[in-house]
Scaffold this active site. Sequence first.
Site, PDB file in Angstrom:
ATOM      1  N   ASP A 148       0.821  -1.213   0.000  1.00  0.00           N
ATOM      2  CA  ASP A 148       0.000   0.000   0.000  1.00  0.00           C
ATOM      3  C   ASP A 148       0.860   1.271   0.000  1.00  0.00           C
ATOM      4  OD1 ASP A 148      -2.433   1.357   0.074  1.00  0.00           O
ATOM      5  OD2 ASP A 148      -3.261   0.049   1.611  1.00  0.00           O
ATOM      6  N   ASP A 203     -10.159   3.639  -3.503  1.00  0.00           N
ATOM      7  CA  ASP A 203     -10.830   2.396  -3.093  1.00  0.00           C
ATOM      8  C   ASP A 203     -12.221   2.219  -3.706  1.00  0.00           C
ATOM      9  OD1 ASP A 203      -8.631   2.117  -1.551  1.00  0.00           O
ATOM     10  OD2 ASP A 203      -9.717   1.749   0.313  1.00  0.00           O
TER      11      ASP A 203
HETATM   12  C1  GAL Z   1      -6.232   1.070   1.371  1.00  0.00           C
HETATM   13  C2  GAL Z   1      -6.316   0.097   0.228  1.00  0.00           C
HETATM   14  C3  GAL Z   1      -7.386  -0.916   0.574  1.00  0.00           C
HETATM   15  C4  GAL Z   1      -6.994  -1.622   1.853  1.00  0.00           C
HETATM   16  C5  GAL Z   1      -6.762  -0.614   2.971  1.00  0.00           C
HETATM   17  C6  GAL Z   1      -6.192  -1.268   4.226  1.00  0.00           C
HETATM   18  O1  GAL Z   1      -5.281   2.037   1.105  1.00  0.00           O
HETATM   19  O2  GAL Z   1      -6.629   0.761  -0.949  1.00  0.00           O
HETATM   20  O3  GAL Z   1      -7.544  -1.837  -0.476  1.00  0.00           O
HETATM   21  O4  GAL Z   1      -5.841  -2.386   1.635  1.00  0.00           O
HETATM   22  O5  GAL Z   1      -5.864   0.401   2.570  1.00  0.00           O
HETATM   23  O6  GAL Z   1      -5.956  -0.360   5.246  1.00  0.00           O
END
Ligand code: GAL
Length: 392
Positions: A148, A203
């Site tokens: 991430d 997301d």
């Molecule tokens: C976001 C990501 C999500 C998930 C989340 C976890 O940045 O896009 O898919 O992984 O973090 O905290």
Amino acid sequence: MKRHVLIVLIAFLFLAANAQKFENIAKTPPMGWNSWNKYGCNVSESLIMGMADAMVSSGMKDAGYEYVVIDDCWQVARDDNGEIVADNDRFPHGIKYLADYIHSKGLKFGIYSCAGTLTCAGRPAGRGHEYQDALTYAHWGVDYLKYDWCNTGTQEPKSSYTTMRDGLFAAHRPIVFSICEWGSNKPWEWAGAVGNLWRTTGDIDDSWNVMIGIFLQQKDLARYAGPGHWNDPDMLEVGNGGMTTEEYKTHFSLWCMLASPLMAGNDLQNMSPETKSILLNKEIIALDQDSLGKQAICWRDNGDYQIWLKILSNNEKAICLLNSSDEKKTVLVDFALLAQAKAARWGAASPLKLENFTVRDLWDHKDLMLKESSMYIDLLPHTVKVYRFIKK
Ligand code: GAL
């Protein structure tokens, strides 16, 4: 030959052999399940094992889903040596135990971390520990790493992700590298040489508007996708309850047209027959998994009515008619023209003729009985029709 020359040669051959292994992963878009969309931080050993069991018993494994991925919140600290520490209450037997269990089911195991100092949920992340973590992951038997982009401060994305990629290379285990930078730094322009897939947007959410908005953002990205390197419009929401069955069919069809990674994000242990009929539609999955690895292009754009075209191996193709509006549309579809679509756009030597193809409806699972080459088709709001032109 001098001894040191020989040693250098052997080392080179060893590295070359390993590099080769890495080139053989994610030849088609990765398929699997990820904990985030449904469970967020509520992950545990029993949950993940249950999903692995259900992936096999539901027929998902047979349909091609293979990676079982724990997203954020499995990690709680680093020990005195800087080693990442899993949440002992939630993962009482440790991560390797879980990986071994998943492997024993003939599945593959994935995990999540982040390029910054902390993950998006505030857990310890990879910054400064890339090579160490890669060795740990390799030791645990990790096959897939989602990485991430939270808490990255002034870090530069390409170099940050390259450091982790090199860490994975150095750990000598082929691990699919999933870049989760959300698209703001145009990863499609640089990530093909760094990872196997890269998020192209923020997301997803379990709603029609967010899903279709993400889909439309993929329009100019087709040329960046191919075997080993895929655009990732985020994980699936099919079965999570926020869309209708028809909308989920649209979501799944569009993701398959895009040659997107197919990471289910629902409760695999309690799937309705409708959810199963979507996630297990092998004819639609076959579009996603086609060996040519071409992402669909928008062939005709009439705003909320669009025709998408995906070129398949063996000179076949898929056509997806999308009605993203809130009203029913009746459209005149010229199948003879669609048969030629490839020839027109890609300059093939001879036009492709409709009479050489069977046109199959991939949701009705029936071949069309075409009396004429054109016909009127009803498209209800938020629905698709997906056809495969199959060579006779
Ligand atoms: C976001 C990501 C999500 C998930 C989340 C976890 O940045 O896009 O898919 O992984 O973090 O905290």
